[in-house]
Design a protein around this motif. Structure first.
Motif, mmCIF file in Angstrom:
data_model
loop_
_atom_site.group_PDB
_atom_site.id
_atom_site.type_symbol
_atom_site.label_atom_id
_atom_site.label_comp_id
_atom_site.label_asym_id
_atom_site.label_seq_id
_atom_site.Cartn_x
_atom_site.Cartn_y
_atom_site.Cartn_z
ATOM 1 N N GLU A 93 0.811 -1.214 0.000
ATOM 2 C CA GLU A 93 0.000 0.000 0.000
ATOM 3 C C GLU A 93 0.847 1.268 0.000
ATOM 4 O OE1 GLU A 93 -2.397 -0.616 3.421
ATOM 5 O OE2 GLU A 93 -3.287 -2.413 2.515
ATOM 6 N N PRO A 180 -8.609 -0.270 -9.240
ATOM 7 C CA PRO A 180 -7.461 -1.053 -9.713
ATOM 8 C C PRO A 180 -7.745 -1.657 -11.084
ATOM 9 C CG PRO A 180 -8.068 -1.680 -7.480
ATOM 10 C CD PRO A 180 -9.136 -0.764 -7.968
ATOM 11 N N GLU A 200 -1.844 -5.660 -7.039
ATOM 12 C CA GLU A 200 -2.249 -4.587 -6.139
ATOM 13 C C GLU A 200 -1.145 -3.533 -6.056
ATOM 14 O OE1 GLU A 200 -3.098 -5.975 -2.248
ATOM 15 O OE2 GLU A 200 -4.263 -4.192 -1.737
ATOM 16 N N SER A 203 -1.170 -1.520 -9.170
ATOM 17 C CA SER A 203 -2.329 -0.643 -9.302
ATOM 18 C C SER A 203 -2.304 0.493 -8.292
ATOM 19 C CB SER A 203 -3.621 -1.444 -9.143
ATOM 20 O OG SER A 203 -3.765 -1.821 -7.792
ATOM 21 N N ASN A 204 -1.493 0.358 -7.247
ATOM 22 C CA ASN A 204 -1.401 1.449 -6.284
ATOM 23 C C ASN A 204 -0.544 2.605 -6.774
ATOM 24 O OD1 ASN A 204 -3.146 0.750 -4.266
ATOM 25 N ND2 ASN A 204 -1.660 -0.547 -3.212
ATOM 26 N N PHE A 206 -1.026 5.238 -8.713
ATOM 27 C CA PHE A 206 -2.280 5.784 -9.266
ATOM 28 C C PHE A 206 -2.112 6.333 -10.673
ATOM 29 C CE2 PHE A 206 -4.379 6.710 -4.894
ATOM 30 C CZ PHE A 206 -4.562 5.350 -4.734
ATOM 31 N N ASN A 209 -1.844 3.367 -12.973
ATOM 32 C CA ASN A 209 -3.102 2.633 -13.007
ATOM 33 C C ASN A 209 -4.169 3.388 -13.812
ATOM 34 O OD1 ASN A 209 -4.754 0.360 -11.893
ATOM 35 N ND2 ASN A 209 -5.915 2.094 -11.073
#
Lengths: 359, 328
Positions: A93, A180, A200, A203-204, A206, A209
């Motif tokens: 994250e 995501p 993940e 996709s974090n 931004f 993504n």
């Protein structure tokens, strides 16, 4: 070449090992009882004993170290004390924010710093040169957090009703949610698995993504939020890169092969771009590698100023809250990444410049 | 960086070894102990460079400010003026000469969130920053250069052990490792100072080592060895004085970095604690008020920048001055 690369890699192994040990010892040197901080101040002696037994804290330090190294090698960084969640998950994250910020800052530093150094060297000892170097000197002398606050004051307050307004904090405007790419594309991934973690993690980022999913509103919003922190973070590397480019290009411009190029009548532009710059940029590459550490250090400050939830702020909070697993995990990943990055730069540098190998 | 220093050392080496060709030991001592032509020439060249002189003047002014802080500052830096004067907290600057009402008390840089005179706090802050800047570099310089000299002179496994340990320290981003050390030792000025000094040791060790390695093979060192001088004596009175040149440069630049790092620690709340007037922590305390009271963020930061700029310019000036090849 292969021999050089092997030697460099072998030399990096004890360094990474040393980093693991230092991190392990530092985390244990930070005062405070992990049992009390997890189970609460009122934990009984018996409960603490069971806890220590359970977490392996009763083992002798060398055994603990061995277990720790085995865990890190298998990608298991344990569970955060504060959040009761896996450290690897928190990394997924938090790191993308810091990576986006550092890469953007590095990009700005290169795009502005190298031309600035070139112009400065070509117009050596003129007003342009002096001006550029004054700018570079001020750049390296400015505290990142101060510049960040000044930029926020200027763009988020003074210019708040103009088109130049830029947001002073956060990654996205409140209300916008980044979807995501694996959800947008309807992939079915098992939560908690390794592929899911990777997806993940990707996709974090931004900006990345929203770019690949074509969500332009979010894309621009994320970029607008990133501009001020990235500019603040880029000044020191930018100034260092500009100075390095200038002095290295000046060195090369004085060499004989450049005189030959000039003598055969090549225009100055061509001499600089085709002949001199290739050699002059070699030391700049090394400096860029060393700047990655400065960028990460600066990221802690920049993230604090702009209220960004990145790895820097996470680590800083973990240190103040004595969240050992996070401190250990984040520090090891950052330091190992830094060593590996510089290793890659060193090896590629030797590939480009044979003199290094023979030294 | 190291590579650059090593290359630039060459003209200096040849100058010194050229002067040492006379074999008499007493004469050698005279040359090495008296201020040599190198340093006097460097000083003259420094004074000829605008940037060096500018840096030197900034530091000179700051030193005067720090030494005479009680004379210059109109208020005590910890004096809370509430109830003593008709002022409010975070009042903007009021300078009578610039048209501020002469009835209101003069605070040329305004008041902080605790109703203290910001100008006085910034004046006293120079003491903290300068003292710690010199202390940190002094500590890192002495430990780092001893380690580097030992590693470079003895070589072998001593060298390997010391330098691999330095590599480990360099493997961490500097501020990050320093934060972890402060977390282990506890916040405060003294521990912050230690932490910053520890993370800056490798730079000095590396440069010292590479200078020592290039110098120990020179003829005048061999001459000394032939005359039967002990290892320690050769190291201390032949090699080290000649290896110091590049260290002076990184030492000066290191003060700049140390002051910036100190400020960063103050900003993160790990460095100076209230009510010590330290620029970084002054700025940090008021950063939430940047939109309403920008003067409380602007001036402490400006003070940091000017100080750091002074040491950076001086360091660059010394580097150019010590490199005779640049002086033409």
């Amino acid at each position: 070449m292969l021999q050089y690369a092997t030697r460099r890699i072998l030399l990096a192994v004890p360094v990474i090992f040393g980093i693991l040990i230092v991190t392990f010892l530092l985390a244990r040197a930070i005062p405070g009882d992990p049992c009390k901080s997890i189970l609460g101040e009122k934990a009984t002696a018996a409960a603490c004993e069971a806890f220590a037994e359970n977490k392996g804290l009763n083992e002798p330090i060398p055994t603990q170290l061995a277990i720790y190294i085995k865990d890190v090698a298998t990608g298991d960084f344990g569970e955060s004390i504060r959040f009761k969640r896996s450290v690897a998950q928190i990394m997924v994250e938090r790191f993308p924010m810091t990576i986006e910020l550092s890469l953007t800052a590095l990009g700005i530093a290169l795009v502005v710093g190298i031309p600035l150094g070139i112009v400065s060297a070509m117009k050596h000892n003129t007003g342009v040169d002096v001006g550029a170097m004054v700018f570079a000197n001020i750049g390296v002398s400015m505290p990142v957090f101060w510049l960040g606050l000044l930029l926020a004051y200027l763009f988020a307050f003074v210019l708040r009703d103009t088109i130049f307004f830029l947001p002073p904090s956060g990654r996205l405007t409140a209300g916008l949610i980044s979807v995501p790419f694996y959800e947008a594309w309807g992939w079915s991934l098992q939560e908690g698995t390794v592929p899911f973690r990777f997806a993940e993690f990707a996709s974090n980022h931004f900006i990345f993504n929203s770019f690949i999913t074509g969500d332009w509103e979010l894309f621009w919003d994320a970029i607008r939020h990133l501009i001020l922190p990235a500019v603040a973070l880029s000044t020191i590397p930018m100034a260092i890169i500009a100075r390095m480019t200038r002095s290295s290009l000046l060195d090369v411009l004085g060499s004989e092969y450049v005189r030959t190029a000039r003598a055969k009548g090549a225009p100055e532009r061509r001499v600089v771009v085709r002949h001199a710059l290739r050699n002059a940029l070699l030391p700049v590459v090394t400096i860029v590698g060393l700047q990655m550490g400065a960028l990460l250090s600066g990221a802690i400050l920049t993230e604090t100023v702009f209220g960004l939830a990145g790895a820097g702020t996470m680590l800083f909070e973990a240190i103040t809250a004595r969240d050992f697993p996070i401190i250990q995990g984040f520090t090891v990943v950052i330091a190992a990444g830094y060593v590996i990055l510089n290793l890659i730069i060193d090896i590629s540098y030797a590939y480009i410049d044979p003199r290094i190998r023979l030294e | 960086m190291t590579r650059r220093f090593r290359r630039r050392m060459k003209p200096i080496d040849s100058e010194t070894s050229g002067a040492d060709e006379s074999p008499s030991n007493a004469e050698l001592d005279l040359i090495l102990e008296a201020p040599t032509g190198l340093w006097r020439g460097a000083w003259r060249r420094l004074l000829r460079r605008k940037t060096g002189v500018f840096g030197l003047s900034i530091i000179g002014v700051l030193l005067v400010v720090a030494i005479f802080a009680p004379v210059i500052a109109p208020y005590d830096p910890t004096n809370v003026l509430i109830g003593k004067e008709d002022v409010k907290r975070r009042d903007p600057p009021c300078v009578h000469l610039l048209g501020c009402d002469s009835d209101t008390p003069q605070h040329i840089l305004g008041l902080d969130g605790n109703v203290r005179d910001q100008f006085s706090r910034i004046v006293y802050g120079s003491r903290v920053s300068l003292a710690l800047g010199f202390l940190i570099v002094g500590l890192a310089f002495s430990v780092g250069s001893v380690l580097g000299a030992v590693a470079g002179f003895w070589g072998g496994w001593t060298d390997n052990l010391i330098m691999r340990f330095m590599d480990v320290i360099l493997g961490f981003p500097a501020l990050l490792l320093a934060i972890a050390i402060v977390a282990a030792l506890g916040p405060g000025l003294r521990n912050t100072m230690l932490a910053i000094a520890i993370v800056s040791i490798p730079a000095y060790a590396r440069v010292m080592r590479s200078s020592v390695i290039s110098i120990r093979e020179l003829d005048f060192v061999a001459a000394s060895r032939a005359l039967g001088a002990s290892k320690l004596r050769i190291l201390w009175s032949r090699v080290v004085p000649n290896a110091l040149t590049p260290l002076v440069v990184i030492g000066t630049l290191g003060i700049a970095t140390a002051i910036l790092d100190m400020a960063a620690f103050g900003f993160l709340g790990l460095g100076a604690q209230e009510p010590t007037a330290e620029w970084g922590s002054m700025l940090a305390r008021e950063r939430a008020q940047v939109f309403s009271s920008p003067h409380l963020v602007f001036f402490p930061g400006l003070a940091i920048m000017v100080t750091v700029l002074g040491f950076n310019l001086l360091g660059d000036g010394i580097r150019d001055a010590l490199d005779p090849s640049l002086s033409e």
